[in-house]
Motif scaffolding. Structure first.
Motif, PDB file in Angstrom:
ATOM      1  N   ARG A   1      -1.122   5.512   8.090  1.00 31.31           N
ATOM      2  CA  ARG A   1      -0.517   4.225   7.759  1.00 31.31           C
ATOM      3  C   ARG A   1      -1.138   3.069   8.526  1.00 31.31           C
ATOM      4  O   ARG A   1      -0.996   1.903   8.131  1.00 31.31           O
TER       5      ARG A   1
ATOM      6  N   ALA B   1       0.970  10.286   0.558  1.00 29.68           N
ATOM      7  CA  ALA B   1       1.830   9.343   1.272  1.00 29.68           C
ATOM      8  C   ALA B   1       2.956   8.901   0.350  1.00 29.68           C
ATOM      9  O   ALA B   1       2.764   8.759  -0.859  1.00 29.68           O
TER      10      ALA B   1
ATOM     11  N   ASP C   1      -1.635   0.972   4.983  1.00 23.74           N
ATOM     12  CA  ASP C   1      -0.194   0.741   4.969  1.00 23.74           C
ATOM     13  C   ASP C   1       0.259   0.565   3.527  1.00 23.74           C
ATOM     14  O   ASP C   1      -0.123  -0.411   2.854  1.00 23.74           O
TER      15      ASP C   1
END
Length: 288
Positions: free
Chosen positions: A32, A59, A36
């Motif tokens: 991240r 993710a 992000d």
């Protein structure tokens, strides 16, 4: 084969890192700090600049209850950013593999859900994951959406580790017994993703598929097996979902029909009891 993986600390991403050590390809992981998911465009830029042959998204926003109070943020992470990644992959003709969930269904009935069954998520998490599926398909590129359920491993927070922790101070537990699904080892998911990725790089088509542990079991039944395999003397009492309210409504039927993945890719669903054995061994909690 070179693989770009979004995610590094989650259960599936950590298992992908273990799989990568078996000389199954050259893996690059983006955590991240580098990607992000609250910011779709910078994440997509990594795809546009990569020299990888295939992209795997491991993710996601997985805090199911927290999504109820912040659905907008969960939507960015679970829908907008995967959509941006899929569009970037489509622009470069790279296969994009994306993990989804049984929560896209309403949990009714007792038949295993098939890929073409109507979707009707009952909570915010399910809605954001469904929106992610729709964004990936709309991108128009080569993709594989892998719906799975009840992910467990020796890493992170999951049901196996919660039961072991509770058994340290409790000799009896009440566990929901009317939710039924398939506990799925994260390592099996990682292995399935890598195998499917290789097939897609070689020209195999994609689509939406189901992959979940077999046979189906309730949470109470799963807990009972955890304690049996770990040698913990804990009495498990089954209770209805109504006696264990949570902010997000959980589906009662999370069974997934995995026949399509076996037919198209030769990938069979895992035996969750064997996967549990491996997890407990890794945690040093297997009964000797």
């Amino acid at each position: 084969m070179k693989l770009l993986v979004f995610g590094k600390s989650g259960q599936v991403a950590r298992e992908l890192a273990i799989v990568s050590q078996r000389n199954m390809g050259v893996f690059s992981f983006l955590d991240r700090h580098l990607a992000d998911f609250s910011f779709p465009d910078p994440c997509a830029k990594h795809v546009l600049e990569t020299d990888a042959d295939v992209v795997i998204n491991a993710a996601a926003w997985t805090a199911v209850d927290a999504a109820e109070s912040d659905e907008a943020a969960a939507h960015v992470v679970n829908a907008e950013t995967p959509g941006a990644l899929a569009r970037a992959c489509a622009a470069r003709d790279l296969p994009f593999l994306h993990i989804s969930t049984d929560y896209v269904f309403d949990g009714s009935g007792d038949r295993p859900w098939r890929e073409d069954d109507p979707v009707a998520p009952r909570n915010a998490y399910g809605r954001t994951k469904l929106a992610g599926e729709e964004a990936v398909r709309a991108a128009g590129g080569r993709h594989l959406i892998l719906r799975t359920s009840w992910v467990v491993s020796a890493h992170g927070a999951n049901f196996v580790k919660t039961m072991l922790r509770l058994s340290e101070t409790r000799d009896a537990l009440s566990v929901v017994d009317d939710q039924v699904g398939g506990p799925t080892p994260a390592r099996a998911i990682a292995e399935a993703l890598v195998e499917a990725a290789g097939a897609m790089v070689a020209g195999q088509g994609g689509g939406t598929y189901h992959f979940a542990g077999q046979p189906p079991v309730s949470w109470a039944g799963f807990a009972t097996e955890i304690f049996a395999q770990s040698g913990r003397e804990v009495a498990v009492t089954g209770i209805p979902t109504a006696e264990y309210p949570t902010p997000a409504e959980r589906p009662l039927n999370s069974r997934l029909d995995c026949a399509k993945l076996r037919a198209d890719f030769g990938i069979s669903p895992p035996d969750w009891t064997a996967g549990l054995n491996e997890i407990l061994q890794e945690l040093g909690q297997r009964r000797t």
